[in-house]
Enzyme design. Structure first.
Site, PDB file in Angstrom:
ATOM      1  N   PRO A   1       5.853 -10.400  32.281  1.00 54.38           N
ATOM      2  CA  PRO A   1       6.684 -10.118  33.460  1.00 54.38           C
ATOM      3  C   PRO A   1       6.030 -10.632  34.749  1.00 54.38           C
ATOM      4  CG  PRO A   1       6.559  -8.188  32.038  1.00 54.38           C
ATOM      5  CD  PRO A   1       5.552  -9.179  31.517  1.00 54.38           C
ATOM      6  N   ARG A   2       6.856 -11.246  35.605  1.00 56.91           N
ATOM      7  CA  ARG A   2       6.287 -11.872  36.814  1.00 56.91           C
ATOM      8  C   ARG A   2       6.066 -10.901  37.952  1.00 56.91           C
ATOM      9  NH1 ARG A   2      10.623 -16.575  36.545  1.00 56.91           N
ATOM     10  NH2 ARG A   2      11.629 -14.790  35.563  1.00 56.91           N
TER      11      ARG A   2
ATOM     12  N   PHE B   1     -11.117  -6.295  33.538  1.00 58.44           N
ATOM     13  CA  PHE B   1     -11.853  -6.750  34.735  1.00 58.44           C
ATOM     14  C   PHE B   1     -13.087  -5.878  34.986  1.00 58.44           C
ATOM     15  CE2 PHE B   1      -8.077  -8.972  37.137  1.00 58.44           C
ATOM     16  CZ  PHE B   1      -8.046  -9.934  36.134  1.00 58.44           C
TER      17      PHE B   1
ATOM     18  N   GLN C   1       1.402 -13.184  39.374  1.00 53.42           N
ATOM     19  CA  GLN C   1       2.222 -12.095  38.824  1.00 53.42           C
ATOM     20  C   GLN C   1       1.690 -10.764  39.359  1.00 53.42           C
ATOM     21  OE1 GLN C   1      -0.022 -13.900  37.196  1.00 53.42           O
ATOM     22  NE2 GLN C   1      -0.731 -13.002  35.279  1.00 53.42           N
TER      23      GLN C   1
ATOM     24  N   GLY D   1      11.670  -1.608  21.447  1.00 53.73           N
ATOM     25  CA  GLY D   1      11.379  -0.356  20.720  1.00 53.73           C
ATOM     26  C   GLY D   1      11.525   0.849  21.634  1.00 53.73           C
TER      27      GLY D   1
ATOM     28  N   GLN E   1      -5.184 -14.348  34.074  1.00 54.37           N
ATOM     29  CA  GLN E   1      -4.226 -15.162  33.318  1.00 54.37           C
ATOM     30  C   GLN E   1      -3.266 -15.842  34.283  1.00 54.37           C
ATOM     31  OE1 GLN E   1      -2.659 -12.367  30.375  1.00 54.37           O
ATOM     32  NE2 GLN E   1      -4.561 -12.453  29.204  1.00 54.37           N
TER      33      GLN E   1
ATOM     34  N   ARG F   1       6.985  -9.543  22.790  1.00 53.73           N
ATOM     35  CA  ARG F   1       6.827  -8.212  23.394  1.00 53.73           C
ATOM     36  C   ARG F   1       7.951  -7.261  22.966  1.00 53.73           C
ATOM     37  NH1 ARG F   1       3.314  -9.187  28.296  1.00 53.73           N
ATOM     38  NH2 ARG F   1       3.575  -7.016  28.892  1.00 53.73           N
TER      39      ARG F   1
ATOM     40  N   TYR G   1       7.737  -3.757  21.411  1.00 61.50           N
ATOM     41  CA  TYR G   1       7.383  -2.656  22.317  1.00 61.50           C
ATOM     42  C   TYR G   1       8.516  -2.358  23.292  1.00 61.50           C
ATOM     43  CZ  TYR G   1       4.553   0.037  25.655  1.00 61.50           C
ATOM     44  OH  TYR G   1       4.057   1.010  26.483  1.00 61.50           O
TER      45      TYR G   1
ATOM     46  N   SER H   1      -9.028  -2.510  32.661  1.00 68.49           N
ATOM     47  CA  SER H   1     -10.218  -2.275  31.824  1.00 68.49           C
ATOM     48  C   SER H   1     -10.944  -3.597  31.554  1.00 68.49           C
ATOM     49  CB  SER H   1      -9.843  -1.556  30.534  1.00 68.49           C
ATOM     50  OG  SER H   1      -8.728  -2.153  29.933  1.00 68.49           O
TER      51      SER H   1
HETATM   52  N1  LIG Z   1      -1.079   3.318  30.073  1.00 72.06           N
HETATM   53  C1  LIG Z   1      -0.030   2.684  30.555  1.00 72.06           C
HETATM   54  O1  LIG Z   1      -0.136   1.891  31.497  1.00 72.06           O
HETATM   55  C2  LIG Z   1       1.339   2.958  30.010  1.00 72.06           C
HETATM   56  C3  LIG Z   1       2.426   2.370  30.659  1.00 72.06           C
HETATM   57  C4  LIG Z   1       3.698   2.613  30.162  1.00 72.06           C
HETATM   58  C5  LIG Z   1       3.896   3.455  29.083  1.00 72.06           C
HETATM   59  N2  LIG Z   1       2.810   4.018  28.489  1.00 72.06           N
HETATM   60  C6  LIG Z   1       3.063   4.875  27.323  1.00 72.06           C
HETATM   61  O2  LIG Z   1       2.233   6.026  27.368  1.00 72.06           O
HETATM   62  C7  LIG Z   1       1.806   6.378  26.053  1.00 72.06           C
HETATM   63  C8  LIG Z   1       0.293   6.483  25.990  1.00 72.06           C
HETATM   64  O3  LIG Z   1      -0.272   5.258  26.381  1.00 72.06           O
HETATM   65  P1  LIG Z   1      -1.849   5.067  26.513  1.00 72.06           P
HETATM   66  O4  LIG Z   1      -2.087   4.125  27.618  1.00 72.06           O
HETATM   67  O5  LIG Z   1      -2.508   6.395  26.523  1.00 72.06           O
HETATM   68  O6  LIG Z   1      -2.158   4.297  25.155  1.00 72.06           O
HETATM   69  P2  LIG Z   1      -3.260   4.553  24.032  1.00 72.06           P
HETATM   70  O7  LIG Z   1      -3.173   3.389  23.113  1.00 72.06           O
HETATM   71  O8  LIG Z   1      -4.574   4.890  24.638  1.00 72.06           O
HETATM   72  O9  LIG Z   1      -2.720   5.860  23.315  1.00 72.06           O
HETATM   73  C9  LIG Z   1      -1.742   5.859  22.318  1.00 72.06           C
HETATM   74  C10 LIG Z   1      -2.126   6.887  21.259  1.00 72.06           C
HETATM   75  O10 LIG Z   1      -1.107   6.919  20.239  1.00 72.06           O
HETATM   76  C11 LIG Z   1      -1.749   6.890  18.966  1.00 72.06           C
HETATM   77  N3  LIG Z   1      -0.803   6.297  18.013  1.00 72.06           N
HETATM   78  C12 LIG Z   1      -0.343   5.024  17.976  1.00 72.06           C
HETATM   79  N4  LIG Z   1       0.515   4.868  16.956  1.00 72.06           N
HETATM   80  C13 LIG Z   1       0.619   6.076  16.344  1.00 72.06           C
HETATM   81  C14 LIG Z   1       1.336   6.561  15.225  1.00 72.06           C
HETATM   82  N5  LIG Z   1       2.152   5.761  14.520  1.00 72.06           N
HETATM   83  N6  LIG Z   1       1.187   7.852  14.866  1.00 72.06           N
HETATM   84  C15 LIG Z   1       0.356   8.676  15.556  1.00 72.06           C
HETATM   85  N7  LIG Z   1      -0.357   8.271  16.613  1.00 72.06           N
HETATM   86  C16 LIG Z   1      -0.228   6.992  17.008  1.00 72.06           C
HETATM   87  C17 LIG Z   1      -2.992   6.062  19.183  1.00 72.06           C
HETATM   88  O11 LIG Z   1      -3.977   6.241  18.188  1.00 72.06           O
HETATM   89  C18 LIG Z   1      -3.440   6.555  20.552  1.00 72.06           C
HETATM   90  O12 LIG Z   1      -4.245   7.694  20.456  1.00 72.06           O
HETATM   91  C19 LIG Z   1       2.418   5.331  25.118  1.00 72.06           C
HETATM   92  O13 LIG Z   1       3.627   5.836  24.608  1.00 72.06           O
HETATM   93  C20 LIG Z   1       2.702   4.166  26.033  1.00 72.06           C
HETATM   94  O14 LIG Z   1       3.771   3.386  25.563  1.00 72.06           O
HETATM   95  C21 LIG Z   1       1.538   3.785  28.914  1.00 72.06           C
HETATM   96  O1  LIG Z   2      -7.658 -10.102  31.116  1.00 74.74           O
HETATM   97  C1  LIG Z   2      -6.500 -10.067  31.583  1.00 74.74           C
HETATM   98  C2  LIG Z   2      -5.483  -9.230  31.052  1.00 74.74           C
HETATM   99  C3  LIG Z   2      -4.240  -9.262  31.632  1.00 74.74           C
HETATM  100  N1  LIG Z   2      -3.985 -10.045  32.709  1.00 74.74           N
HETATM  101  C4  LIG Z   2      -2.665 -10.019  33.373  1.00 74.74           C
HETATM  102  O2  LIG Z   2      -2.507  -8.733  33.919  1.00 74.74           O
HETATM  103  C5  LIG Z   2      -1.148  -8.338  33.901  1.00 74.74           C
HETATM  104  C6  LIG Z   2      -1.046  -6.969  33.275  1.00 74.74           C
HETATM  105  O3  LIG Z   2      -1.359  -7.074  31.903  1.00 74.74           O
HETATM  106  P1  LIG Z   2      -1.695  -5.808  30.993  1.00 74.74           P
HETATM  107  O4  LIG Z   2      -2.040  -6.333  29.642  1.00 74.74           O
HETATM  108  O5  LIG Z   2      -2.695  -4.943  31.669  1.00 74.74           O
HETATM  109  O6  LIG Z   2      -0.361  -4.949  30.953  1.00 74.74           O
HETATM  110  P2  LIG Z   2       1.184  -5.330  31.071  1.00 74.74           P
HETATM  111  O7  LIG Z   2       1.612  -4.978  32.439  1.00 74.74           O
HETATM  112  O8  LIG Z   2       1.456  -6.701  30.600  1.00 74.74           O
HETATM  113  O9  LIG Z   2       1.797  -4.342  30.016  1.00 74.74           O
HETATM  114  C7  LIG Z   2       1.617  -2.952  30.156  1.00 74.74           C
HETATM  115  O10 LIG Z   2       2.753  -2.508  30.794  1.00 74.74           O
HETATM  116  C8  LIG Z   2       3.078  -1.151  30.827  1.00 74.74           C
HETATM  117  C9  LIG Z   2       2.777  -0.404  29.564  1.00 74.74           C
HETATM  118  O11 LIG Z   2       3.900  -0.115  28.816  1.00 74.74           O
HETATM  119  C10 LIG Z   2       1.682  -0.925  28.753  1.00 74.74           C
HETATM  120  O12 LIG Z   2       0.499  -0.298  29.112  1.00 74.74           O
HETATM  121  C11 LIG Z   2       1.473  -2.377  28.782  1.00 74.74           C
HETATM  122  O13 LIG Z   2       2.401  -2.903  27.959  1.00 74.74           O
HETATM  123  C12 LIG Z   2      -0.403  -9.438  33.155  1.00 74.74           C
HETATM  124  O14 LIG Z   2       0.244 -10.267  34.090  1.00 74.74           O
HETATM  125  C13 LIG Z   2      -1.481 -10.235  32.445  1.00 74.74           C
HETATM  126  O15 LIG Z   2      -1.155 -11.600  32.358  1.00 74.74           O
HETATM  127  C14 LIG Z   2      -4.983 -10.853  33.248  1.00 74.74           C
HETATM  128  O16 LIG Z   2      -4.771 -11.565  34.225  1.00 74.74           O
HETATM  129  N2  LIG Z   2      -6.201 -10.831  32.653  1.00 74.74           N
END
Ligand SMILES: NC(=O)c1ccc[n+]([C@@H]2O[C@H](COP(=O)([O-])OP(=O)(O)OC[C@H]3O[C@@H](n4cnc5c(N)ncnc54)[C@H](O)[C@@H]3O)[C@@H](O)[C@H]2O)c1
Ligand SMILES: O=c1ccn([C@@H]2O[C@H](COP(=O)(O)OP(=O)(O)O[C@H]3OC[C@@H](O)[C@H](O)[C@H]3O)[C@@H](O)[C@H]2O)c(=O)[nH]1
Length: 347
Positions: free
Chosen positions: A304-305, A223, A241, A180, A236, A174, A177, A221
């Site tokens: 993460p737990r 579920f 968790q 990063g 999972q 992980r 991400y 999404s």
């Molecule tokens: N949805 C969440 O639960 C969540 C949680 C924490 C942080 N975030 C952050 O919010 C932001 C949006 O998340 P999201 O859920 O909408 O994800 P998403 O995957 O739906 O959207 C990400 C978008 O970025 C674009 N993208 C990816 N790499 C790229 C690149 N190199 N150049 C240009 N475009 C690029 C993808 O095509 C996509 O349209 C992200 O930065 C993510 O880390 C989301």
């Molecule tokens: O089908 C599944 C998918 C996931 N899970 C569990 O659901 C929990 C959440 O998993 P997700 O894949 O939805 O997302 P995570 O919380 O692990 O990571 C997310 O955290 C915050 C954001 O930065 C990102 O959108 C994403 O990395 C995890 O404990 C995973 O084990 C299931 O039990 N079943």
């Protein structure tokens, strides 16, 4: 803006960047706010664009490489005079004259960010560097980074306040991400201190809602799609968790308040309602398909737990807190998934 130091060592320039265009002083210039949204074709980005476009004073430019996003999410704006869409990868430099930058571009679902981890790191590090360079060069007044609750890793403090430095594996699957995003936050603060760039950092906790990719791979999404397809809900292990789920309209509201407010952050934006994955599965089953099976499956490394935001700062500094409870948000997402899957409601 930082000053040249008195000890003779040249640190930074004191010269302000020029205004984007001299036309801004012209009598008939329309002083619209030009806003860049990177990753604007994605899930959160496209909802943010919808909200920004509601204001007639805003011009919105989206850049996206469509790795996980889609033009479909923006179809109602394509052709609109205040909207532009550019296919561009943020790991390459970009020059567009803008006033504000919402920097979202980055795959967010674990299955997508782990698919090409080196690219994920580049997107977070080089992509953020490029956007900060752009902000500096064109004199953008503000740049907001969508960081993540994953900067807390597998947190040992619960709930997580922004002051917690986290418990992150630097060499795990992980890390591309979470590490990063940690570097991206560092870059934001270094540009702020060194070059006087106005920054905002949102630490987003799990967000859900309409327009998530059906096969996005994240838990809500998965579920909902499974319940609608009559497939077992894949919990999972261990299932105990926890996560805290924020509905997307609340998230967008929080991001805009952060951008327009006076605080750099980082600020947690999320819903403190905390659920185990088993509880989430039971809730989806009860609301969407009471006949569906719940199946236990293997987990992935470093999951993460527990995770729950402390949102004291968001409440106090932004006057923000989420309004939509999980039981209200799930049916709104179900409706959208039903339409896209062509799954009619059974009576
Ligand atoms: N949805 C969440 O639960 C969540 C949680 C924490 C942080 N975030 C952050 O919010 C932001 C949006 O998340 P999201 O859920 O909408 O994800 P998403 O995957 O739906 O959207 C990400 C978008 O970025 C674009 N993208 C990816 N790499 C790229 C690149 N190199 N150049 C240009 N475009 C690029 C993808 O095509 C996509 O349209 C992200 O930065 C993510 O880390 C989301
Ligand atoms: O089908 C599944 C998918 C996931 N899970 C569990 O659901 C929990 C959440 O998993 P997700 O894949 O939805 O997302 P995570 O919380 O692990 O990571 C997310 O955290 C915050 C954001 O930065 C990102 O959108 C994403 O990395 C995890 O404990 C995973 O084990 C299931 O039990 N079943």
């Amino acid at each position: 803006m930082a000053n040249n130091s008195s000890n003779g060592v040249h640190q930074t320039t004191t010269k302000s960047p020029p205004l984007p265009s001299p036309l801004r002083f012209s009598k008939f210039f329309q002083s619209n706010m030009r806003i860049l949204v990177t990753g604007g074709a994605g899930f959160i980005g496209s909802h943010l664009v919808d909200r920004l476009m509601e204001n007639e004073k805003n011009e919105v430019i989206v850049v996206d490489n469509y790795f996980t996003g889609s033009k479909d999410n923006l179809k109602k704006w394509i052709g609109h005079p205040r909207f532009e869409l550019i296919r561009h990868d943020v790991t390459e430099t970009l020059l567009v004259e803008v006033d504000r930058i919402y920097h979202l571009a980055c795959p967010a679902s674990p299955i997508f960010y782990k698919y090409n981890p080196v690219k994920t790191i580049k997107t977070n590090v080089i992509g953020t560097l490029n956007m900060l360079g752009l902000a500096k060069r064109v004199g953008a007044s503000r740049i907001l980074l969508t960081s993540t609750s994953e900067v807390y890793g597998d947190p040992l403090v619960h709930p997580q306040p922004e002051s917690y430095w986290g418990n992150v594996n630097p060499i795990g699957v992980r890390s591309c991400y979470d590490e990063g995003k940690r570097v991206a936050e560092t870059l934001m603060f270094d540009y702020h201190r060194q070059h006087g760039i106005e920054i905002r950092i949102a630490r987003i906790f799990n967000t859900y809602g309409p327009r998530m990719n059906i096969d996005d791979g994240r838990v809500v999404s998965n579920f909902i799609a499974q319940a609608l397809r009559d497939e077992p809900l894949t919990v999972q292990n261990p299932g105990t968790q926890t996560r805290s789920f924020c509905y997307v309209s609340d998230m967008v509201d929080g991001l805009i308040r952060l951008m327009e407010g006076e605080h750099t952050g980082p600020i947690n934006i999320g819903n403190p309602g905390e659920f185990t994955m088993l509880e989430l599965a039971e809730t989806v089953k009860e609301l969407i398909n009471p006949g569906v099976e719940i199946k236990r499956v293997e987990n992935t490394p470093d999951d993460p737990r527990q995770r729950k935001p402390d949102i004291t700062k968001a409440k106090e500094l932004l006057g923000w807190e989420p309004k939509i409870k999980l039981r209200e948000g799930l049916p709104l997402m179900e409706e959208d998934f039903r339409l896209r899957l062509g799954a009619a409601k059974k009576n």
